[in-house]
Motif scaffolding. Structure first.
Motif, PDB file in Angstrom:
ATOM      1  N   SER A 195     -33.550  26.225  47.014  1.00 56.12           N
ATOM      2  CA  SER A 195     -32.272  25.781  46.496  1.00 56.12           C
ATOM      3  C   SER A 195     -32.471  25.065  45.163  1.00 56.12           C
ATOM      4  N   VAL A 196     -31.520  25.249  44.261  1.00 58.31           N
ATOM      5  CA  VAL A 196     -31.573  24.624  42.951  1.00 58.31           C
ATOM      6  C   VAL A 196     -30.802  23.313  42.998  1.00 58.31           C
ATOM      7  N   TYR A 197     -31.370  22.262  42.435  1.00 58.81           N
ATOM      8  CA  TYR A 197     -30.803  20.927  42.529  1.00 58.81           C
ATOM      9  C   TYR A 197     -30.201  20.496  41.200  1.00 58.81           C
ATOM     10  N   PRO A 198     -29.178  19.617  41.239  1.00 54.02           N
ATOM     11  CA  PRO A 198     -28.477  19.235  40.006  1.00 54.02           C
ATOM     12  C   PRO A 198     -29.267  18.219  39.183  1.00 54.02           C
ATOM     13  N   GLN A 199     -28.863  18.078  37.915  1.00 52.30           N
ATOM     14  CA  GLN A 199     -29.428  17.077  37.019  1.00 52.30           C
ATOM     15  C   GLN A 199     -28.310  16.498  36.155  1.00 52.30           C
ATOM     16  N   LEU A 200     -28.521  15.295  35.654  1.00 45.60           N
ATOM     17  CA  LEU A 200     -27.578  14.613  34.767  1.00 45.60           C
ATOM     18  C   LEU A 200     -28.308  14.216  33.497  1.00 45.60           C
ATOM     19  N   LEU A 201     -27.702  14.495  32.332  1.00 48.21           N
ATOM     20  CA  LEU A 201     -28.340  14.165  31.069  1.00 48.21           C
ATOM     21  C   LEU A 201     -27.284  13.692  30.072  1.00 48.21           C
ATOM     22  N   THR A 202     -27.524  12.522  29.491  1.00 46.97           N
ATOM     23  CA  THR A 202     -26.640  11.996  28.456  1.00 46.97           C
ATOM     24  C   THR A 202     -26.756  12.837  27.196  1.00 46.97           C
ATOM     25  N   THR A 203     -25.645  13.066  26.525  1.00 47.61           N
ATOM     26  CA  THR A 203     -25.637  13.828  25.276  1.00 47.61           C
ATOM     27  C   THR A 203     -25.940  12.896  24.116  1.00 47.61           C
ATOM     28  N   VAL A 204     -26.901  13.268  23.281  1.00 48.72           N
ATOM     29  CA  VAL A 204     -27.365  12.419  22.183  1.00 48.72           C
ATOM     30  C   VAL A 204     -26.452  12.595  20.976  1.00 48.72           C
ATOM     31  N   PRO A 205     -25.905  11.511  20.417  1.00 45.18           N
ATOM     32  CA  PRO A 205     -25.079  11.626  19.212  1.00 45.18           C
ATOM     33  C   PRO A 205     -25.941  11.781  17.968  1.00 45.18           C
ATOM     34  N   LEU A 206     -25.315  12.206  16.879  1.00 44.39           N
ATOM     35  CA  LEU A 206     -26.044  12.447  15.639  1.00 44.39           C
ATOM     36  C   LEU A 206     -26.767  11.203  15.149  1.00 44.39           C
ATOM     37  N   ALA A 207     -26.191  10.031  15.334  1.00 39.68           N
ATOM     38  CA  ALA A 207     -26.825   8.797  14.865  1.00 39.68           C
ATOM     39  C   ALA A 207     -28.170   8.553  15.520  1.00 39.68           C
ATOM     40  N   GLU A 208     -28.453   9.213  16.656  1.00 36.33           N
ATOM     41  CA  GLU A 208     -29.728   9.040  17.346  1.00 36.33           C
ATOM     42  C   GLU A 208     -30.625  10.274  17.231  1.00 36.33           C
ATOM     43  N   PHE A 209     -30.291  11.225  16.343  1.00 35.34           N
ATOM     44  CA  PHE A 209     -31.214  12.299  15.991  1.00 35.34           C
ATOM     45  C   PHE A 209     -32.368  11.691  15.194  1.00 35.34           C
ATOM     46  N   GLY A 210     -33.514  12.379  15.172  1.00 37.12           N
ATOM     47  CA  GLY A 210     -34.672  11.888  14.449  1.00 37.12           C
ATOM     48  C   GLY A 210     -35.316  12.957  13.600  1.00 37.12           C
ATOM     49  N   GLN A 211     -36.438  12.585  12.969  1.00 38.08           N
ATOM     50  CA  GLN A 211     -37.215  13.520  12.147  1.00 38.08           C
ATOM     51  C   GLN A 211     -38.649  13.673  12.634  1.00 38.08           C
ATOM     52  N   ARG A 212     -39.083  12.778  13.488  1.00 33.93           N
ATOM     53  CA  ARG A 212     -40.405  12.861  14.106  1.00 33.93           C
ATOM     54  C   ARG A 212     -40.232  12.599  15.595  1.00 33.93           C
ATOM     55  N   ALA A 213     -40.835  13.422  16.435  1.00 30.17           N
ATOM     56  CA  ALA A 213     -40.709  13.261  17.883  1.00 30.17           C
ATOM     57  C   ALA A 213     -42.043  13.563  18.543  1.00 30.17           C
ATOM     58  N   ALA A 214     -42.306  12.881  19.641  1.00 35.40           N
ATOM     59  CA  ALA A 214     -43.490  13.140  20.460  1.00 35.40           C
ATOM     60  C   ALA A 214     -43.099  12.922  21.912  1.00 35.40           C
ATOM     61  N   PHE A 215     -43.712  13.671  22.820  1.00 35.06           N
ATOM     62  CA  PHE A 215     -43.313  13.610  24.222  1.00 35.06           C
ATOM     63  C   PHE A 215     -44.371  14.264  25.087  1.00 35.06           C
ATOM     64  N   VAL A 216     -44.227  14.092  26.411  1.00 35.63           N
ATOM     65  CA  VAL A 216     -45.110  14.706  27.404  1.00 35.63           C
ATOM     66  C   VAL A 216     -44.246  15.441  28.417  1.00 35.63           C
ATOM     67  N   THR A 217     -44.654  16.644  28.803  1.00 38.06           N
ATOM     68  CA  THR A 217     -44.014  17.339  29.911  1.00 38.06           C
ATOM     69  C   THR A 217     -44.974  17.389  31.094  1.00 38.06           C
ATOM     70  N   GLU A 218     -44.409  17.286  32.295  1.00 36.62           N
ATOM     71  CA  GLU A 218     -45.205  17.243  33.527  1.00 36.62           C
ATOM     72  C   GLU A 218     -45.905  18.579  33.748  1.00 36.62           C
ATOM     73  N   PRO A 219     -47.217  18.585  34.047  1.00 38.82           N
ATOM     74  CA  PRO A 219     -47.958  19.845  34.112  1.00 38.82           C
ATOM     75  C   PRO A 219     -47.718  20.665  35.366  1.00 38.82           C
ATOM     76  N   PHE A 220     -46.988  20.134  36.366  1.00 40.11           N
ATOM     77  CA  PHE A 220     -46.896  20.816  37.644  1.00 40.11           C
ATOM     78  C   PHE A 220     -45.548  21.500  37.869  1.00 40.11           C
ATOM     79  N   PHE A 221     -44.762  21.703  36.808  1.00 38.48           N
ATOM     80  CA  PHE A 221     -43.500  22.433  36.906  1.00 38.48           C
ATOM     81  C   PHE A 221     -43.651  23.780  36.213  1.00 38.48           C
TER      82      PHE A 221
END
Length: 587
Positions: A442-468
């Motif tokens: 079964s597929v489960y729901p998710q909730l995500l806030t929408t980012v406004p333009l004032a919080e856009f950036g030019q440099r980003a870094a992040f980690v994704t979980e290796p087990f998905f």
């Protein structure tokens, strides 16, 4: 506060999740705000002589490697940037109690800037040995590489994992990959609904922080959750509760616990008095410096004010969100809430990646002011509101991405999207996908806030979980003042392509980049191969990134059918850093 329903009718997984969230609401210690020996002042939190906190806030931490980057941190504070130099993190137990696997709670910390960031973590007033509990992420794939964090310093463009909590209840199946800060059950002790201690992360330069539970737990739970934290610099003393879905929940369905309560979370760095709407009037909560509280609340409080005598952090979530209600799949959701002063009058509403078929996103809008008039590009979704009043909630469902805006900057509103549940992912056969029967998830729901333009950036870094197995980036960029769009570069893929218009396409465009697909398969691009792990992105223009991960496509049963009992998923925003805060559109 007990959850309505009869525990005897719960499935094993529902029982586990109920106990898990009761532990989550429980304190990291049993100290209540009214009386607790030794629970007052915490190292790094300023206090005055009569037990209250100084309004000037916590004293800056000492950094042995050359001091705090005052310019970058001060700019983040002046801009109330969600990406900053101080974070307070839940210290409550995020590990299910008896009857479930050991799981690991981690914090992903990423440095999108061009200078090193010296990190300092404290827990219950004591500094944490990051040499033991933090590692740089050096590789990709299902067995990522880890390296020591040199001198507690996070290099430019790099990401680290801090192992926060590993509970010891139940049979050990999955442990943290290295020594956790808390390796016992003390982080889940205390009476339900009482305040608990918060971890505090301080940095010499702006970094992003994403809270993730359970690391490596995809094989064992459908309740995975990722939360991109907002920095303490972005906090406010005034909020509007945005809830998780909408009022009017149905009567309980057989075998399930409905209505499912939402909760509102509070985290403070100083002694703080909060006031919020409650049954029959207003309620007051007093929290000591450096504490966190998750309080069950119904979505009926959506649109009501939450205020305090000094800035604090606000969260909203649900222990088992079900969207739509008739579908017997629920998931844990947790999102930080931006204060209304950070809400925007325009959003690029870009939906999550389609799964087996094109499925609609559920958008939620909440107005701050009366007479908020909304318009849409390229067209209004069916049932979309045109006029909203203060505190009003609107629900819109559509398969298309769009741009939504109010009449002017004096009428900002909140926007978020829900990935609904509602279908199953099943094994492949010779004819293709099977939508019923067989070994389905079964597929489960998710909730995500929408980012406004004032919080856009030019440099980003992040980690994704290796087990998905399925991980995708949804990237949205904004045009320069002259109407041109700048290239966006992902470390493993190079210059991104495949851009599609959002709205009329003259201001926003979006593309999807798969990192891993189907049976944990890395994705090949012209400039390299992408997979789960640590990543960095950059552009001369403004962009934002949303990470959506889970099991969103059918996979050969031999790969994961026996190991993955649920189609778990998670999502989080990546807050970026601007090369020049005053370049382009500023806060």
């Amino acid at each position: 506060m007990p959850i309505a329903g009869d525990a005897r009718v719960m499935s094993r997984s529902r029982r586990i999740r109920r106990l898990f969230f009761l532990g989550l609401v429980a304190a990291a210690s049993s100290c209540a705000s009214s009386s607790c020996a030794g629970c007052g002042d915490r190292e790094g939190f300023a206090a005055n002589g009569d037990g209250g906190a100084e309004r000037d806030g916590p004293s800056p931490p000492a950094f042995p490697e050359g001091g705090r980057d005052g310019t970058a941190c001060e700019r983040a504070a002046l801009a109330h940037d969600p990406l900053g130099c101080e974070y307070l993190i839940f210290g409550t137990g995020h590990n299910p109690p008896v009857g479930f696997a050991t799981a690991c709670t981690v914090l992903f910390v990423s440095n999108p800037g061009d200078e090193p960031a010296h990190l300092r973590l404290t827990w219950r007033g004591a500094p944490v040995d990051l040499g033991a509990s933090a590692r740089l992420v050096t590789g990709q794939g299902r067995t990522p590489g880890y390296a020591p964090l040199p001198g507690d310093e996070l290099p430019p463009g790099a990401s680290a994992i801090i192992a926060l909590i590993e509970g010891l209840i139940g049979d050990p199946i999955f442990h943290c990959p290295f020594q956790p800060v808390v390796a016992d059950d003390s982080a889940a002790a205390g009476a339900g609904g009482s305040p608990g201690d918060a971890f505090r992360l301080a940095s010499s330069a702006p970094v992003s922080a994403t809270y993730f539970w359970p690391y490596g737990g995809y094989y064992f739970t459908e309740a995975a959750s990722a939360t991109a934290l907002r920095s303490a610099e972005s906090w406010s003393a005034d909020y509007i509760d945005v809830g998780t879905f909408k009022p009017g929940r149905p009567a309980p369905l057989e075998g399930l616990l409905f209505p499912t309560p939402s909760f509102t979370g509070f985290v403070v760095r100083e002694s703080t008095r909060l006031t919020l709407a409650a049954d029959g009037g207003l309620d007051t909560i007093v929290l000591d410096a450096g504490t966190v509280l998750l309080r069950p609340r119904d979505d009926l409080f959506i649109g009501t004010k939450v205020s305090a005598d000094r800035p604090f952090g606000l969260f909203t979530g649900s222990e088992a969100l079900a969207v739509p209600f008739a579908v017997r799949t629920e998931n844990r959701v947790l999102q930080p809430v931006a204060p209304p002063s950070a809400w925007a009058s325009e959003y690029a509403a870009v939906k999550f990646p389609d799964r087996l078929e094109q499925d609609p996103a559920t958008w939620r809008f909440i107005a701050r002011e009366n007479g908020t008039t909304l318009s849409y590009e390229p067209r209004a979704p069916a049932g979309a509101p045109t006029v909203m009043n203060a505190g009003e909630l609107a629900i819109v469902s559509t398969t298309e991405s769009f741009v939504v805006r109010s009449q002017d900057g004096a009428h900002p509103f909140h926007a978020s999207q829900l990935m609904p549940s509602g279908f199953t992912i099943c094994e492949l056969d010779d004819a293709g996908y099977i939508h019923t029967g067989g070994n389905c998830k079964s597929v489960y729901p998710q909730l995500l806030t929408t980012v406004p333009l004032a919080e856009f950036g030019q440099r980003a870094a992040f980690v994704t979980e290796p087990f998905f197995p399925d991980t995708s980036l949804v990237v949205t960029r904004h045009a320069d003042d002259d109407g041109s769009f700048r290239d966006v570069i992902l470390d493993c893929a190079g210059v991104l392509t495949g851009w599609r218009p959002v709205g009329l396409g003259d201001r926003y465009r979006t593309t999807r980049v798969a990192l891993s697909n189907a049976a944990f398969e890395p994705q090949r691009y012209a400039a390299g191969i992408c997979d789960n792990g640590a990543h960095a992105m950059r552009s001369d223009g403004l962009f934002t990134v949303a990470v959506w991960a889970g099991q969103h496509t059918a996979v050969p049963p031999a790969e994961i059918a026996e190991r993955v009992p649920f189609a778990s998923n998670y999502a989080f925003n990546v807050y970026g850093r601007r090369a020049e805060r005053d370049a382009g559109l500023t806060k």
